[in-house]
Design a protein around this motif. Sequence first.
Motif, PDB file in Angstrom:
ATOM      1  N   VAL A  38       0.848  -1.194   0.000  1.00  0.00           N
ATOM      2  CA  VAL A  38       0.000   0.000   0.000  1.00  0.00           C
ATOM      3  C   VAL A  38       0.883   1.242   0.000  1.00  0.00           C
ATOM      4  N   LYS A  39       0.532   2.199  -0.853  1.00  0.00           N
ATOM      5  CA  LYS A  39       1.251   3.475  -0.880  1.00  0.00           C
ATOM      6  C   LYS A  39       0.365   4.566  -0.288  1.00  0.00           C
ATOM      7  N   TYR A  40       1.000   5.449   0.449  1.00  0.00           N
ATOM      8  CA  TYR A  40       0.344   6.595   1.069  1.00  0.00           C
ATOM      9  C   TYR A  40       1.027   7.850   0.537  1.00  0.00           C
ATOM     10  N   ASN A  41       0.289   8.656  -0.204  1.00  0.00           N
ATOM     11  CA  ASN A  41       0.826   9.872  -0.816  1.00  0.00           C
ATOM     12  C   ASN A  41       2.106   9.588  -1.613  1.00  0.00           C
ATOM     13  N   GLY A  42       2.091   8.486  -2.367  1.00  0.00           N
ATOM     14  CA  GLY A  42       3.182   8.163  -3.276  1.00  0.00           C
ATOM     15  C   GLY A  42       4.318   7.335  -2.710  1.00  0.00           C
ATOM     16  N   ALA A  43       4.305   7.055  -1.405  1.00  0.00           N
ATOM     17  CA  ALA A  43       5.384   6.272  -0.794  1.00  0.00           C
ATOM     18  C   ALA A  43       4.803   5.093  -0.023  1.00  0.00           C
ATOM     19  N   VAL A  44       5.536   3.982  -0.003  1.00  0.00           N
ATOM     20  CA  VAL A  44       5.091   2.813   0.762  1.00  0.00           C
ATOM     21  C   VAL A  44       5.071   3.184   2.236  1.00  0.00           C
ATOM     22  N   ASP A  45       4.017   2.802   2.923  1.00  0.00           N
ATOM     23  CA  ASP A  45       3.894   3.071   4.355  1.00  0.00           C
ATOM     24  C   ASP A  45       3.445   1.805   5.052  1.00  0.00           C
ATOM     25  N   TYR A  46       4.092   1.470   6.140  1.00  0.00           N
ATOM     26  CA  TYR A  46       3.820   0.221   6.852  1.00  0.00           C
ATOM     27  C   TYR A  46       2.952   0.404   8.100  1.00  0.00           C
TER      28      TYR A  46
END
Length: 68
Positions: A38-46
């Motif tokens: 999942v990406k959040y605002n263009g970056a992968v976020d865990y």
Amino acid sequence: MNTFKIEGDYIQLIQLLKAMNLVEHGAMAQWVVAEGLVKYNGAVDYRKRLKLKPGDVVEFDGQQIKLV
């Protein structure tokens, strides 16, 4: 791009995935986030409990969701 209207101040990332029917259940939502799918605002976020607010964009499985 799909949109999702937030009721309240925010929605947690795993709740959004369930609400948009992108996953079958909560455990699957947690798994896809933990695996970096999942990406959040263009970056992968865990962060599974990441608080999403209007203006944020989430990407998963080829779909983009903008929060309004």
